[in-house]
Design a protein around this motif. Structure first.
Motif, PDB file in Angstrom:
ATOM      1  N   SER A   1       8.928 -42.450   9.921  1.00 50.98           N
ATOM      2  CA  SER A   1       8.788 -41.301   9.028  1.00 50.98           C
ATOM      3  C   SER A   1       7.308 -40.976   8.901  1.00 50.98           C
ATOM      4  O   SER A   1       6.451 -41.850   9.068  1.00 50.98           O
ATOM      5  CB  SER A   1       9.354 -41.614   7.637  1.00 50.98           C
TER       6      SER A   1
ATOM      7  N   TYR B   1       4.775 -39.279   1.537  1.00 50.53           N
ATOM      8  CA  TYR B   1       5.871 -39.104   2.485  1.00 50.53           C
ATOM      9  C   TYR B   1       6.174 -37.617   2.619  1.00 50.53           C
ATOM     10  O   TYR B   1       6.289 -36.893   1.617  1.00 50.53           O
ATOM     11  CB  TYR B   1       7.109 -39.851   1.978  1.00 50.53           C
TER      12      TYR B   1
ATOM     13  N   ASP C   1      12.194 -35.325  -0.940  1.00 51.46           N
ATOM     14  CA  ASP C   1      11.093 -36.277  -0.757  1.00 51.46           C
ATOM     15  C   ASP C   1      11.569 -37.650  -0.275  1.00 51.46           C
ATOM     16  O   ASP C   1      10.884 -38.642  -0.458  1.00 51.46           O
ATOM     17  CB  ASP C   1      10.309 -36.442  -2.065  1.00 51.46           C
ATOM     18  N   GLN C   2      12.732 -37.701   0.356  1.00 49.80           N
ATOM     19  CA  GLN C   2      13.255 -38.976   0.831  1.00 49.80           C
ATOM     20  C   GLN C   2      14.464 -38.741   1.733  1.00 49.80           C
ATOM     21  O   GLN C   2      15.056 -37.662   1.711  1.00 49.80           O
ATOM     22  CB  GLN C   2      13.663 -39.872  -0.345  1.00 49.80           C
ATOM     23  N   THR C   3      14.807 -39.745   2.518  1.00 50.42           N
ATOM     24  CA  THR C   3      16.066 -39.690   3.258  1.00 50.42           C
ATOM     25  C   THR C   3      17.222 -39.934   2.295  1.00 50.42           C
ATOM     26  O   THR C   3      17.034 -40.473   1.203  1.00 50.42           O
ATOM     27  CB  THR C   3      16.084 -40.746   4.369  1.00 50.42           C
TER      28      THR C   3
ATOM     29  N   ASN D   1      15.903 -46.381   4.357  1.00 49.15           N
ATOM     30  CA  ASN D   1      14.983 -46.009   5.427  1.00 49.15           C
ATOM     31  C   ASN D   1      13.935 -47.105   5.572  1.00 49.15           C
ATOM     32  O   ASN D   1      12.969 -47.160   4.815  1.00 49.15           O
ATOM     33  CB  ASN D   1      14.325 -44.666   5.098  1.00 49.15           C
TER      34      ASN D   1
ATOM     35  N   ILE E   1      10.668 -47.671   3.097  1.00 49.07           N
ATOM     36  CA  ILE E   1      10.372 -46.387   2.480  1.00 49.07           C
ATOM     37  C   ILE E   1      11.425 -46.045   1.424  1.00 49.07           C
ATOM     38  O   ILE E   1      11.114 -45.496   0.372  1.00 49.07           O
ATOM     39  CB  ILE E   1      10.302 -45.277   3.550  1.00 49.07           C
ATOM     40  N   LYS E   2      12.672 -46.378   1.713  1.00 51.02           N
ATOM     41  CA  LYS E   2      13.743 -46.213   0.714  1.00 51.02           C
ATOM     42  C   LYS E   2      14.687 -47.400   0.837  1.00 51.02           C
ATOM     43  O   LYS E   2      15.089 -47.757   1.945  1.00 51.02           O
ATOM     44  CB  LYS E   2      14.506 -44.907   0.913  1.00 51.02           C
TER      45      LYS E   2
ATOM     46  N   HIS F   1       4.719 -44.386  -1.920  1.00 52.32           N
ATOM     47  CA  HIS F   1       6.048 -43.806  -2.087  1.00 52.32           C
ATOM     48  C   HIS F   1       6.806 -44.650  -3.104  1.00 52.32           C
ATOM     49  O   HIS F   1       7.070 -45.832  -2.863  1.00 52.32           O
ATOM     50  CB  HIS F   1       6.797 -43.774  -0.762  1.00 52.32           C
TER      51      HIS F   1
ATOM     52  N   ILE G   1      10.236 -44.819  -5.512  1.00 53.21           N
ATOM     53  CA  ILE G   1      11.568 -44.296  -5.831  1.00 53.21           C
ATOM     54  C   ILE G   1      12.155 -45.203  -6.904  1.00 53.21           C
ATOM     55  O   ILE G   1      12.516 -46.350  -6.628  1.00 53.21           O
ATOM     56  CB  ILE G   1      12.490 -44.279  -4.596  1.00 53.21           C
TER      57      ILE G   1
END
Length: 598
Positions: A72, A79, A112-114, A118, A126-127, A213, A215
């Motif tokens: 990504s 991100y 702002d995210q898959t 991820n 990332i997630k 990033h 979440i």
């Protein structure tokens, strides 16, 4: 009889439906792209309703020298979504040891995210979690399927990894969370609230050029450790000498990891599994986004595995009537099956469907996306090639490490990092050593090569390991007693420690912010005294026990103060007792006096 005829009719219809589904190739231009076979294909597919449509297909198949990554893009520390071509170029700019040969777009995405978990190349989480409707597939760098994850578990632990600018790992371990107000020896925290700790022994490193990033409670921060404390951004605060010796100007990743995903593996979220063991699923079995989406013709992106477990990437263009109409998911599965795929996965499609390839040494979009300008997507699934074709194999037997390498014989030197300590070997040397016991360790295997007269280092692989645990006896607990006399508080600590695991004990009065070491009185007893302190009933103490392995435990102890009796009070008490005795004896004396008078 009517029911039997009806069932026969339904069975016959289903049978005809299954027979109608077929695919016919009309053109196939094949290119060899340095380890990837790229097929630019035209064909037509006939669906369950016996309707035939034209389709444009892009297929990528790799050889054993090609690796697989997810990636990504970040821009200005954040991100961002980007088209697949931009994501492929961004991977190359951040990973100079690789070049991208081919790739396709990946998972569904939000602003702002898959949509799903991820985890991209380099253990970057990332997630951490999936959408309730979808799943994620764990793959290794050969593209092998490792595990399907319906749900993922984000760890509450914060881990730090330290790299050089070559991505060779120097250090990897858990730290003491975020914004921890107190650090003991060998502890590290990350500060995000701009509050500097009072401890003068703490060393600070601000993360510059950061990628951030967040979440919910999940944190991913990556940056360069610059000595000093800055009030903005994230800061590493540490009393760990090993970290202090290596961290300055190194690249840092601080993040929550996913506890049930292996290090160096990646997660790619997907819509649905559309074919399993060579059997194409019915629409109602596919699930995914919706049955109506499954039945509709759209551009499609997917990947799958052949009977030998080799991964293939595939796209079908759409929304271009007469040229490429797009496919429903059963048609898509039929095309996959025609090219040897027996287990097929559907990714994000529609305007997101994009395929890139390196042709004439330049990355370019090779399909015809229905969205133009190209749609910005959340991540990509890429076929990549090392610039130095060397692979390493590491075995770990009870902490004894053995490393073998093979490949490019023009490389004569290897560089091995073990927890940041470097050693060079000649290509072909026996590489064997013991890991330190009872700790997380990282072993980085690198090639050493000459680039126009400049000696450079290229990463082969980082291995994240733990040596086999030796048996460690239980750590002893501590029993606490206190005595409070004339404003002096004496704390006595009793314990059983036959293995001499306790190295230090300190006692802290929480309300007064006073702390003293407990001095050894005997093999099983320590003691300390706080002089001239005003202790109230139920004041709190913290007993801080440090063990020989560097770990620390804290025990809360509540002081119960019995009512103190001063000297003056004692005198009053004695007078009251004497008076009570006299009063009780008075009737006896009066009776005796009367008898004498008589």
């Amino acid at each position: 009889m009517k029911k039997i005829l009806m069932m026969l009719l339904i069975t016959t219809t289903l049978s005809l439906s299954a027979t109608n589904l077929k695919y016919n190739e009309t053109r196939n231009d094949v290119k060899d792209l340095s380890g990837v076979t790229y097929s630019d294909i035209s064909g037509n597919v006939t669906n369950d309703a016996n309707t035939t449509t034209n389709q444009e297909v892009r297929l990528f198949e790799k050889n054993e020298d090609i690796e697989v990554v997810t990636w990504s893009k970040f821009s200005n520390g954040k991100y961002v979504k980007a088209d697949t071509l931009e994501i492929a170029n961004d991977f190359e700019s951040n990973n100079s040891n690789y070049e991208v040969i081919a790739g396709v777009n990946g998972d569904y995405f939000l602003a702002d995210q898959t949509v799903n978990a991820n985890v991209i190349y380099g253990n970057r989480v990332i997630k951490p979690n999936n959408h309730i409707k979808y799943q994620a597939l764990e793959i290794d760098m050969n593209g092998n399927k490792v595990k399907n994850h319906v749900t993922t578990t984000s760890s509450s632990k914060i881990l730090i990894t330290i790299f050089d600018n070559n991505d060779s790992a120097y250090y990897y371990d858990q730290i003491k969370g975020i914004n921890n107000p107190v650090l003991y020896d060998n502890e590290t925290t990350v500060i995000s609230n701009s509050i500097k700790l009072l401890d003068t022994e703490i060393q600070y490193y601000t993360l510059t050029n950061s990628k951030i990033h967040v979440i919910g409670s999940h944190l991913y921060v990556e940056g360069t450790a610059t000595l000093g404390f800055q009030s903005s951004g994230y800061v590493i605060a540490t009393k760990n000498k090993e970290i202090i010796n290596i961290i300055e100007n190194k690249n840092i990743i601080v993040q929550n990891e996913i506890s049930n995903v292996q290090k160096n593996n990646m997660l790619i979220g997907y819509d649905s599994l559309i074919m399993e063991k060579g059997i194409i699923k019915e629409f109602e079995e596919i699930k995914g986004q919706s049955e109506s989406n499954n039945k509709s013709r759209h551009p499609r992106t997917g990947f799958g595995y052949d009977i030998n477990g080799n991964i293939k990437l595939i796209t079908v263009d759409g929304r271009n009537p007469g040229v490429s109409n797009g496919v429903n998911l059963r048609e898509f599965a039929q095309i996959m099956k025609s090219y040897g795929i027996v287990e097929g996965y559907n990714l994000d499609g529609g305007g997101s469907t994009q395929a890139v390839a390196r042709i004439d040494n330049k990355l370019q979009m090779v399909n015809n996306p229905s969205d133009n300008p190209f749609r910005k997507v959340g991540n990509a699934l890429l076929f990549v090639k090392r610039k130095h074709n060397i692979k390493a194999n590491l075995t770990n037997v009870d902490g004894l490490i053995n490393i073998t390498v093979n490949g490019d014989t023009s490389i004569t030197k290897l560089n091995i990092l073990v927890n940041g300590v470097e050693k060079e070997y000649n290509f072909g040397d026996k590489i064997e050593f013991l890991l330190p016991l009872n700790r997380k360790s990282v072993v980085s295997v690198n090639v050493v090569y000459n680039d126009n007269g400049i000696t450079k280092k290229g990463l082969i692989k980082n291995y994240y390991l733990e040596s086999t645990k030796i048996d460690i006896p239980d750590k002893p607990g501590v029993n606490v007693e206190h005595k409070y006399v004339n404003n002096n508080l004496t704390i006595t600590l009793n314990y059983k420690d036959p293995n001499k695991l306790i190295s230090d004990i300190r006692v802290k009065i929480v309300g007064l912010d006073k702390e003293l070491p407990a001095l050894i009185q005997s093999a099983e007893k320590r003691q300390t005294t706080f002089e001239n302190v005003e202790i109230r009933n139920e004041d709190e103490l913290i007993i801080i026990v440090k063990y020989s392995d560097g770990t620390i435990s804290e025990k809360e102890y509540i002081v119960i103060i019995k009512e103190k009796i001063s000297n003056n009070n004692i005198y009053v008490y004695i007078l009251i007792v004497i008076f009570a005795i006299l009063v009780s004896a008075l009737p006896f004396f009066l009776i005796k006096k009367r008898k004498r008078l008589q």
